[in-house]
Design an enzyme around this catalytic site. Structure first.
Site, PDB file in Angstrom:
ATOM      1  CG  ASP A 627      46.961  12.975   3.919  1.00 55.57           C
ATOM      2  OD1 ASP A 627      47.371  12.248   2.998  1.00 55.57           O
ATOM      3  OD2 ASP A 627      46.353  12.547   4.934  1.00 55.57           O
ATOM      4  CG  LEU A 628      41.762  14.164   0.586  1.00 54.21           C
ATOM      5  CD1 LEU A 628      40.870  13.403  -0.379  1.00 54.21           C
ATOM      6  CD2 LEU A 628      41.319  15.609   0.716  1.00 54.21           C
ATOM      7  CG  ASP A 670      44.545  10.245   0.930  1.00 57.23           C
ATOM      8  OD1 ASP A 670      45.781  10.156   0.753  1.00 57.23           O
ATOM      9  OD2 ASP A 670      43.981  10.013   2.014  1.00 57.23           O
TER      10      ASP A 670
END
Length: 766
Positions: A627-628, A670
């Site tokens: 996960d960004l 994302d």
């Protein structure tokens, strides 16, 4: 000379066969006598050697004699084959040698303690020698093979271990084999002449009978109006088995002839007055067949009619049929010439008609034949063709033959009729050319049909050439009889249509090979198997379409169907665009449109495959859920176009951090997923996660203009990674994803930019 040689060879073979037949006939008595002598010898030596030795020897001799008896039974059945006689005699002699060696072994190894017993063995050996003269004396090989080892062995023992043998002069000992040899020669001299004479008679009888039976004419001996003997050809002509004719009356055969009673009386009178008779008659055989016979007979002895008559009979049915057919042919020819609608004609040296048939002249010229005789043939042709026709006429008079010349004849009603003319020189009895002869056939309808057919072919060719698909037609021999330019464009290798016509379907496959045509995956690169499959599809031609790649980034669909006359029609359609569209749809369905990475659906398939492979190979699978961090501010500050560009760069960096066998997928928004196949230990998954965290921590150059019109130099993001391992955390794809997701949230809660395993693994730190 060749006949004498053949007779001598046949006689020699027959004598050899008879000699061995006599040998085999007495063989059972010889073996029975040998068993008796063997039993007597075993009894005499019972106290001179161990019982086991004597018993074993007797069993060996009995067994060898049984083998000889078996060979006799077998070889006796093969006497009809002269090529096997010598070989079989040699084999039989080997068996006799084995018996002789068995005896010799006993005589050399068992020494009687008394000379009386040794003398008894001498007498036994003499008995064997003399009895064998009678039983196998017709075969010297068998005699000496059996007797020689026994005599030599007993001679050695007798002269070396008995006082009588040591005192007996050598001359006396030599007299014994001489006497035996003389006795053997006397026996053969008394037996062989009889065998030779008997076989000479049998060979001569067989040869005479073969000549009698195989002659091409029927021969019979008749006495007192009854058959005495007949040959096979005579029986065939009469249609009765040869064994049924002797002793039967000849009168029923005369009764089966046309006008047979008159012929029988004529034969009787001719034999009585002249001693011979000849007649020709039509005879109906018992099976209903009618045959024409020519018979000639003469008395055995002109002075003694009681000895009967010899008849020579010939079947002249074929000759009669030819004569009748010739007469019928001549009659049919006359009717044909007079009624055939084509003109059959002859011209003299002045080009005037000397002969023509009425029906043909009426059909083509519309006038009776009487108005043609004596007129020049140019009177019936158009004036513009006179010069050409006369030039051709002169060439035929010079000796040429012309076939299929086309000319025109003016009908009485004014029509011009096209005729096909075939002419050749007409010669007299001395061979000199005196005119020409030939035929003229009305081909006006044929020419009209050919013109219509050509127009139809032109229309068909135009229609085929206008097709957007490739078209090809194979004849019943699988050779190309027609194809269009589109086929050559789709399937050829630079050939023109004319170069394809006439080629066999196998040659077209070779041309396909020159294009490095793709082999379908299911054939595992086996070009020959693929060629056989395509040939099978061609032969079946059942109308089912099949698709394959041509090798130049094109796809073809082929449909072949067999016509009623056995030809094969093929339609070749270029479906490259359709295949590309299908591939684009497939890629869009399985990949993320923004990053080009596999989507969640394809990732699930890859994860399931990796788990299945790891289960087989007892390996680990690592699942990284990424996960960004700080991605939302990029969207807020620079807009969604900037966010999309960041996601594409993230996808590229993720792919650089893993192997080709691993899968990087966009899970949504994302979030990204990495499937690590064939992992040896959990630490390897941690190392990849650390590499990913480091790669995504690197600043990303801003290649876009922000939504406020300002260009940023770079942006900074990071990521949090949750790791789940197969099989420690879960054995199912959904379970691994849930575990990785839970671990990722733990990583988020710890301050981001870090990795977390779902559960501490024993080797996670090692």
């Amino acid at each position: 000379m060749s006949r004498e040689y053949s007779s001598s060879a046949n006689l020699a073979i027959a004598v050899e066969t008879a000699r061995m037949r006599e040998c085999y006939r007495i063989a059972p008595q010889s073996m029975l006598a040998m068993l008796g002598v063997s039993a007597l010898t075993a009894f005499l030596l019972r106290d001179e050697a161990p019982a086991a030795l004597i018993g074993g020897w007797f069993a060996l001799v009995a067994g060898l004699n049984l083998v000889r008896l078996g060979l006799v039974v077998r070889f006796r059945g093969q006497l009809s084959d002269p090529a096997l006689t010598l070989r079989n005699e040699n084999l039989y002699a080997l068996a006799a040698l084995a018996v002789g060696l068995a005896w010799a072994g006993l005589l050399l190894n068992v020494m009687p303690r008394s000379e009386a017993l040794q003398m008894a063995l001498v007498v036994t050996v003499l008995a064997i020698m003399y009895s064998c003269i009678i039983t196998i004396g017709t075969s010297l090989k068998n005699y000496f093979a059996l007797v020689t080892p026994i005599v030599v062995a007993e001679g050695v023992v007798f002269t070396g271990h008995t006082s009588i043998g040591q005192q007996m002069p050598a001359v006396v000992l030599l007299l014994l084999p001489v006497a035996i040899f003389v006795a053997l020669l006397s026996y053969r001299r008394s037996v062989m002449p009889g065998i030779l004479q008997q076989e000479e008679m049998q060979v001569l009888t067989r040869e005479l009978r073969a000549m009698f039976d195989n002659t091409l004419v029927g021969i019979s001996h008749v006495r007192n109006r009854q058959f005495v003997t007949v040959n096979a050809e005579c029986a065939r002509i009469y249609g009765v088995p040869a064994e049924q004719l002797p002793g039967t009356s000849v009168m029923p055969f005369f009764a089966a002839m046309d006008d047979g009673e008159r012929i029988a009386l004529s034969v009787r009178d001719s034999l009585r007055d002249q001693g011979e008779a000849v007649y020709e008659a039509r005879y109906t055989r018992p099976d209903g067949q009618a045959r024409h016979l020519l018979a000639q007979g003469h008395r055995f002895d002109r002075k003694d009619p009681a000895k009967g008559t010899i008849w020579v009979l010939m079947d002249i049915t074929a000759r009669k049929e030819v004569e009748l057919a010739l007469a019928a042919s001549e009659d049919a020819y006359r009717r044909l010439v007079e009624t055939v609608p084509s003109v059959i004609f002859s011209l003299d040296a002045d080009a005037r008609f000397s002969f023509a048939n009425d029906a043909g002249v009426r059909q083509i010229a519309g006038v009776p034949v009487t108005q043609v005789f004596g007129r020049r043939f140019t009177d019936f042709t158009p004036p513009e063709e006179h010069e050409r026709n006369l030039a051709l006429f002169r060439k035929v008079l010079a000796g040429d033959t012309m076939v299929g010349l086309e000319s025109r004849v003016r009908h009485r009603d004014g029509r011009l009729i096209t005729v096909s003319v075939t002419v050749q020189p007409l010669r007299d009895a001395s061979g000199h050319i005196v005119g020409i002869t030939g035929t003229a056939v009305d081909v006006s309808d044929r020419k009209r049909r050919e013109s219509e057919l050509q127009r139809t072919r032109d229309l068909l060719h135009s229609a085929i050439e206008a097709m957007s698909d490739g078209f090809i037609l194979f004849d019943r021999d699988d050779r190309v009889s027609m194809c269009n330019s589109r086929y050559v464009e789709l399937y050829g290798t630079g050939q023109q249509v004319e170069e394809i016509i006439g080629r066999h379907v196998s040659e077209l496959q070779l041309l396909a090979g020159q294009r490095t045509e793709q082999i379908p995956p299911e054939f595992l690169g086996d070009a020959e198997a693929w060629a056989r499959e395509r040939m099978r599809r061609h032969r079946e031609a059942n109308g089912h379409p099949y698709v394959y790649e041509t090798g130049d980034n094109r796809w073809l669909q082929i449909i072949k169907r067999r016509t009623a006359d056995g030809s094969v029609v093929g339609i070749y359609t270029d479906i490259t665009q359709m295949k590309r569209s299908e591939e684009a749809v497939r890629v869009l369905a399985q990949h993320d449109a923004l990053t080009g990475l596999p989507n969640r659906r394809l990732m699930n398939d890859r994860l399931a495959q990796a788990i299945a492979q790891a289960r087989r190979n007892q390996e680990l699978v690592g699942l990284l859920l990424i996960d960004l961090d700080d991605f939302k501010p990029v969207n807020d500050a620079h807009g969604h176009r900037a966010g999309d560009e960041v996601l594409r760069i993230v996808a590229l960096r993720l792919k650089e951090c893993v192997r080709e066998v691993d899968t990087v997928a966009r899970y949504g928004g994302d979030e990204f997923v990495v499937v690590l196949s064939s992992v040896n230990r959990p630490r390897d998954a941690g190392l990849v996660a650390e590499k990913i965290i480091a790669a995504l921590a690197e600043p990303i150059p801003a290649l876009w203009v922000s939504q406020h019109g300002r260009r940023a130099t770079e942006v900074q993001i990071g990521c949090s990674v949750g790791i789940a391992m197969f099989p420690q955390d879960s054995t199912q794809p959904d379970g691994l994803i849930r575990c990785a997701d839970a671990a990722m949230y733990v990583a988020k809660s710890r301050g981001r930019g870090c990795l977390v395993f779902h559960a501490p693994a024993p080797n996670a730190a090692s």
